[in-house]
Scaffold this motif. Structure first.
Motif, mmCIF file in Angstrom:
data_model
loop_
_atom_site.group_PDB
_atom_site.id
_atom_site.type_symbol
_atom_site.label_atom_id
_atom_site.label_comp_id
_atom_site.label_asym_id
_atom_site.label_seq_id
_atom_site.Cartn_x
_atom_site.Cartn_y
_atom_site.Cartn_z
ATOM 1 N N GLY A 80 -0.190 7.695 -5.114
ATOM 2 C CA GLY A 80 -0.549 6.737 -4.084
ATOM 3 C C GLY A 80 -1.855 5.994 -4.295
ATOM 4 O O GLY A 80 -2.704 6.398 -5.090
ATOM 5 N N ASP A 81 -2.005 4.899 -3.545
ATOM 6 C CA ASP A 81 -3.283 4.188 -3.466
ATOM 7 C C ASP A 81 -4.258 4.961 -2.584
ATOM 8 O O ASP A 81 -5.462 4.906 -2.784
ATOM 9 N N TYR A 82 -3.698 5.651 -1.585
ATOM 10 C CA TYR A 82 -4.476 6.510 -0.703
ATOM 11 C C TYR A 82 -3.809 7.883 -0.631
ATOM 12 O O TYR A 82 -2.579 7.980 -0.611
ATOM 13 N N PHE A 83 -4.639 8.923 -0.622
ATOM 14 C CA PHE A 83 -4.156 10.284 -0.460
ATOM 15 C C PHE A 83 -4.405 10.692 0.990
ATOM 16 O O PHE A 83 -5.554 10.707 1.450
ATOM 17 N N VAL A 84 -3.362 11.019 1.702
ATOM 18 C CA VAL A 84 -3.457 11.391 3.118
ATOM 19 C C VAL A 84 -3.267 12.901 3.235
ATOM 20 O O VAL A 84 -2.246 13.435 2.783
ATOM 21 N N ILE A 85 -4.241 13.557 3.837
ATOM 22 C CA ILE A 85 -4.224 15.016 3.944
ATOM 23 C C ILE A 85 -3.900 15.428 5.380
ATOM 24 O O ILE A 85 -4.547 14.973 6.325
ATOM 25 N N THR A 138 7.591 4.674 10.745
ATOM 26 C CA THR A 138 8.032 3.272 10.726
ATOM 27 C C THR A 138 7.626 2.568 9.436
ATOM 28 O O THR A 138 8.208 1.542 9.078
ATOM 29 N N TYR A 139 6.606 3.096 8.752
ATOM 30 C CA TYR A 139 6.196 2.569 7.441
ATOM 31 C C TYR A 139 6.626 3.596 6.399
ATOM 32 O O TYR A 139 6.242 4.773 6.488
ATOM 33 N N THR A 140 7.425 3.179 5.434
ATOM 34 C CA THR A 140 8.111 4.141 4.568
ATOM 35 C C THR A 140 7.636 4.160 3.118
ATOM 36 O O THR A 140 8.237 4.856 2.299
ATOM 37 N N ALA A 141 6.587 3.415 2.784
ATOM 38 C CA ALA A 141 6.097 3.409 1.404
ATOM 39 C C ALA A 141 5.156 4.598 1.194
ATOM 40 O O ALA A 141 3.937 4.456 1.124
ATOM 41 N N MET A 158 0.848 -1.176 0.000
ATOM 42 C CA MET A 158 0.000 0.000 0.000
ATOM 43 C C MET A 158 0.895 1.241 0.000
ATOM 44 O O MET A 158 1.754 1.401 0.859
ATOM 45 N N PHE A 159 0.683 2.102 -0.977
ATOM 46 C CA PHE A 159 1.508 3.297 -1.125
ATOM 47 C C PHE A 159 0.661 4.527 -0.832
ATOM 48 O O PHE A 159 -0.442 4.684 -1.355
ATOM 49 N N PHE A 160 1.198 5.405 0.014
ATOM 50 C CA PHE A 160 0.481 6.607 0.426
ATOM 51 C C PHE A 160 1.074 7.845 -0.237
ATOM 52 O O PHE A 160 2.299 7.946 -0.393
ATOM 53 N N GLU A 186 1.858 3.305 9.560
ATOM 54 C CA GLU A 186 1.783 1.866 9.821
ATOM 55 C C GLU A 186 0.439 1.506 10.452
ATOM 56 O O GLU A 186 -0.164 0.491 10.106
ATOM 57 N N THR A 187 -0.026 2.348 11.358
ATOM 58 C CA THR A 187 -1.332 2.138 11.984
ATOM 59 C C THR A 187 -2.446 2.174 10.953
ATOM 60 O O THR A 187 -3.335 1.315 10.937
ATOM 61 N N VAL A 188 -2.406 3.170 10.061
ATOM 62 C CA VAL A 188 -3.423 3.295 9.018
ATOM 63 C C VAL A 188 -3.374 2.108 8.068
ATOM 64 O O VAL A 188 -4.412 1.524 7.723
ATOM 65 N N LYS A 189 -2.183 1.734 7.639
ATOM 66 C CA LYS A 189 -2.022 0.601 6.712
ATOM 67 C C LYS A 189 -2.603 -0.680 7.299
ATOM 68 O O LYS A 189 -3.379 -1.391 6.649
#
Length: 323
Positions: free
Chosen positions: A80-85, A27-30, A1-3, A98-101
């Motif tokens: 990304g697969d998800y756009f985080v604002i 901690t999650y780097t993608a 999953m890429f953000f 990492e929590t969101v993924k």
């Protein structure tokens, strides 16, 4: 999953530096970061460039149109697969992505929101403002809850994510300010997508650093609620009238203290009880006498500023039907 992390920015170079520093510790780097400079006079290009070795980061400068359209600009360029604002005045915990993924793999959501909290490094005023924006005695505690008295859960743009599918079907923001995030999430709901709260995906939201700035922001929020009503009349609920009713009660109390000692005694007693509840609740949550006292001021500002903005545009745009 890429953000794709999308951050609109307007004349706040120091804020974006602090936010980007927290993103380097994920901690999650993608993920990639897109900073959209929305016509700022104080641009942050040099600050953003300093993070190129630590982040997959992209800087864009565009003419000023407001945060909603700045986010759309980012959506158009995101991979990304998800756009985080995020808002630029947020600090992001290291385990956020990492929590969101993990949550999205277990509980599919097309769009999500998360709660906000006060960081230990915040000033007493910022902590008091954070309390006023999240307390059950002011906002009803509706921010950061899956369901509330206002109806459906609507993610707020300081901590919000949407899938690429949402963007492809629903598009982006139609209005650039005055409740643009709520208007957007209502359209996502109506398109049949699943929206939910990820309760553990919190951010530390600095909001405003002074009560004067806080007043201006909340007055704007009160006006925004009426703007949302013009798009979706069914979304105006009884809970949205509470700040306006409190504001009218406060004015009535002041008048009674001048002209009617009988009513003044009743109103003063009710107001004192309310203030004591805020003080005790904030003291228990923040473990600080100073923050608890400041929370009283912040809560009254939160309610009256929102209330005046709500009353102003309710009268102007609904009663007088001014477009």
């Amino acid at each position: 999953m890429f953000f794709s992390v999308i951050i609109p920015l307007y004349n706040r170079p120091q804020e974006i530096k602090e936010l980007l520093e927290t993103l380097t510790k994920q901690t999650y780097t993608a993920f990639e970061v897109l900073v959209i400079e929305d016509g700022s006079k104080l641009d942050a290009k040099e600050i953003v460039d300093a993070f190129r070795e630590d982040l997959d980061i992209h800087y864009y400068y565009k003419e000023n149109e407001g945060q909603g359209f700045a986010r759309n600009y980012g959506f158009e360029r995101a991979r990304g697969d998800y756009f985080v604002i995020f808002d630029s005045d947020c600090l992001i915990p290291s385990n956020y992505l990492e929590t969101v993924k993990n949550y999205l793999y277990e509980h599919h959501l097309d769009a999500y929101g998360g709660p906000d909290d006060a960081h230990s490094s915040f000033t007493p005023v910022q902590k008091a403002i954070s309390y006023a924006m999240t307390s059950v005695f002011t906002t009803g505690g509706i921010r950061g809850k899956k369901k509330n008295a206002g109806g459906q859960f609507h993610p707020r743009s300081f901590n919000m994510g949407v899938s690429r599918k949402v963007w492809e079907k629903v598009g982006g923001f139609l209005i650039t300010r005055l409740g643009e995030d709520i208007e957007y999430s209502i359209r996502i709901h109506e398109a049949g997508f699943k929206i939910g709260l990820i309760p553990t995906a919190k951010v530390y939201h600095k909001r405003r650093t002074s009560f004067k700035q806080f007043w201006k922001q909340l007055h704007f929020f009160g006006r925004a609620r009426i703007n949302i009503y013009k798009f979706f009349p069914q979304t105006l609920k009884a809970v949205h009238f509470f700040p306006a009713l409190f504001t009218l009660f406060l004015v009535f109390t002041l008048v009674c203290n001048v002209f009617s000692s009988v009513f003044a005694g009743i109103c003063n007693t009710l107001l004192l009880i309310y203030i004591l509840l805020i003080f005790i609740d904030s003291l228990l949550k923040n473990k600080s006498l100073n923050v608890a006292l400041l929370s009283i001021i912040a809560s009254i500002i939160q309610l009256t500023a929102y209330g005046f903005g709500f009353i102003q545009d309710f009268w102007k745009r609904i009663i007088l039907k001014d477009k």
